[in-house]
Design an enzyme around this catalytic site. Structure first.
Site, PDB file in Angstrom:
ATOM      1  N   ARG A 107       0.849  -1.194   0.000  1.00 51.44           N
ATOM      2  CA  ARG A 107       0.000   0.000   0.000  1.00 51.44           C
ATOM      3  C   ARG A 107       0.882   1.241   0.000  1.00 51.44           C
ATOM      4  NH1 ARG A 107      -2.181  -0.207   6.296  1.00 51.44           N
ATOM      5  NH2 ARG A 107      -0.280   0.599   7.256  1.00 51.44           N
ATOM      6  N   ASP A 133       7.175 -10.586   8.218  1.00 48.07           N
ATOM      7  CA  ASP A 133       7.491  -9.539   9.184  1.00 48.07           C
ATOM      8  C   ASP A 133       9.001  -9.293   9.083  1.00 48.07           C
ATOM      9  OD1 ASP A 133       8.086  -7.926  11.383  1.00 48.07           O
ATOM     10  OD2 ASP A 133       6.692  -8.965  12.714  1.00 48.07           O
ATOM     11  N   VAL A 134       9.382  -8.124   8.571  1.00 48.04           N
ATOM     12  CA  VAL A 134      10.802  -7.868   8.302  1.00 48.04           C
ATOM     13  C   VAL A 134      11.624  -7.763   9.580  1.00 48.04           C
ATOM     14  CG1 VAL A 134      10.431  -6.799   6.061  1.00 48.04           C
ATOM     15  CG2 VAL A 134      10.330  -5.374   8.124  1.00 48.04           C
ATOM     16  N   ASN A 162      11.512  -0.514   1.967  1.00 50.92           N
ATOM     17  CA  ASN A 162      10.500   0.526   2.138  1.00 50.92           C
ATOM     18  C   ASN A 162       9.738   0.421   3.453  1.00 50.92           C
ATOM     19  OD1 ASN A 162       8.289   2.501   1.127  1.00 50.92           O
ATOM     20  ND2 ASN A 162       7.170   0.611   1.558  1.00 50.92           N
ATOM     21  N   TYR A 165      11.947   7.986  14.999  1.00 48.29           N
ATOM     22  CA  TYR A 165      11.828   7.687  13.570  1.00 48.29           C
ATOM     23  C   TYR A 165      12.845   8.499  12.774  1.00 48.29           C
ATOM     24  CZ  TYR A 165       9.718   7.813   8.877  1.00 48.29           C
ATOM     25  OH  TYR A 165       9.492   7.748   7.519  1.00 48.29           O
ATOM     26  N   LYS A 187      15.936   7.089  10.474  1.00 49.07           N
ATOM     27  CA  LYS A 187      16.111   7.404   9.053  1.00 49.07           C
ATOM     28  C   LYS A 187      17.473   8.062   8.806  1.00 49.07           C
ATOM     29  CE  LYS A 187      12.270   5.864   7.287  1.00 49.07           C
ATOM     30  NZ  LYS A 187      12.276   4.718   6.346  1.00 49.07           N
ATOM     31  N   THR A 229      -1.177   9.716   0.381  1.00 50.37           N
ATOM     32  CA  THR A 229      -1.621   8.328   0.312  1.00 50.37           C
ATOM     33  C   THR A 229      -3.006   8.231   0.950  1.00 50.37           C
ATOM     34  OG1 THR A 229      -0.755   7.650   2.479  1.00 50.37           O
ATOM     35  CG2 THR A 229       0.781   7.594   0.605  1.00 50.37           C
TER      36      THR A 229
END
Length: 249
Positions: free
Chosen positions: A15, A53-54, A76, A140, A144, A174
């Site tokens: 998505r 699940d990464v 991503n 976060y 990054k 989105t």
């Protein structure tokens, strides 16, 4: 910028930005595998879904080892809810770091052998939050920033067989934009802060990812490509009382 015969994996590709990237790679001829914890409500045309699940290193290694080959990896998957630092415990912040920094490292390590054989490419999906203060999403932003540094280090360690680059993404429109920017009026107001006058679409990020993954970027590695519509108009310009130099007072 064709990817005919190439195999690409897009984490979090079901998505939003991830789906936009998957669509762009598929349209360029790649066989695209999208992975996420839950299947897409609307399947992305031309892609195959695998549940993953990464953050689960063993599951990641099993899933990628089962692929016949891998030419392009797009890390991503990520994100974080808005939460001031002092209103969350350490465990919350560690989970944010795990998803946005450690998981891309885990997936990249699992993909390394495939990518080395294919002389492939990794595209990290970074964020402008990693290069400016990010109140409410500080962990976060820190993740990054670390992801961008990780990509530059990978680009040196894994050269010349594997190219590694980062897309530094700004605000994207989105189906979840309202959670960040409010209703249509809020989104319009936020859009006016972007020099190009609008939020990015997932297809904009997809086009940039396709470029970095393709042979058109064959000599680009360790780079950070800004996909933010020109950035943000500096707040001091609105606050300043002096007339612009190119206008009459």
């Amino acid at each position: 910028m064709e990817l005919d015969g190439k195999v690409a994996v897009v984490t979090g590709g079901t998505r939003g930005v991830g789906a936009g990237i998957a669509r762009s790679l598929a349209a360029a001829g790649a066989q695209v595998v999208v992975c996420a914890r839950h299947p897409p409500r609307v399947p992305v045309p031309g892609t195959e879904f695998i549940p993953l699940d990464v953050r689960d290193g063993d599951a990641v290694h099993r899933a990628l080892s089962a692929l016949p080959r891998l030419d392009v990896l797009v890390n991503n998957a990520g994100g974080a809810p808005h939460r001031p630092l002092a209103r969350a415990d350490t465990g919350h912040h560690l989970r944010v770091l795990e998803l946005n920094l450690l998981a891309p490292l885990t997936v990249s390590l699992a993909a390394h052998a495939h990518l080395r054989r294919a002389r492939g490419s990794i595209v990290m999906i970074g964020s402008v939050s990693g290069s400016r203060p990010s109140p409410g999403t500080a962990a976060y932003g820190a993740a990054k920033a670390g992801l961008e540094h990780l990509a530059r280090s990978m680009a040196v360690e894994w050269a010349p067989e594997i190219r590694v680059n980062t897309l530094v993404v700004g605000m994207v429109r989105t189906d979840r934009s309202a959670l960040h920017y409010g209703d249509a009026d809020g989104i319009a107001a936020v859009s006016r802060t972007v020099p190009l006058g609008r939020l990015a679409e997932p297809a904009d990020v997809g086009a940039a990812a396709l470029f970095l993954a393709s042979d058109a970027a064959a000599y680009i590695s360790g780079a950070s490509l800004l996909v933010h519509g020109g950035g943000e108009r500096p707040a001091f310009l609105e606050a300043a009382t002096a007339a612009p130099a190119d206008k009459e007072p």
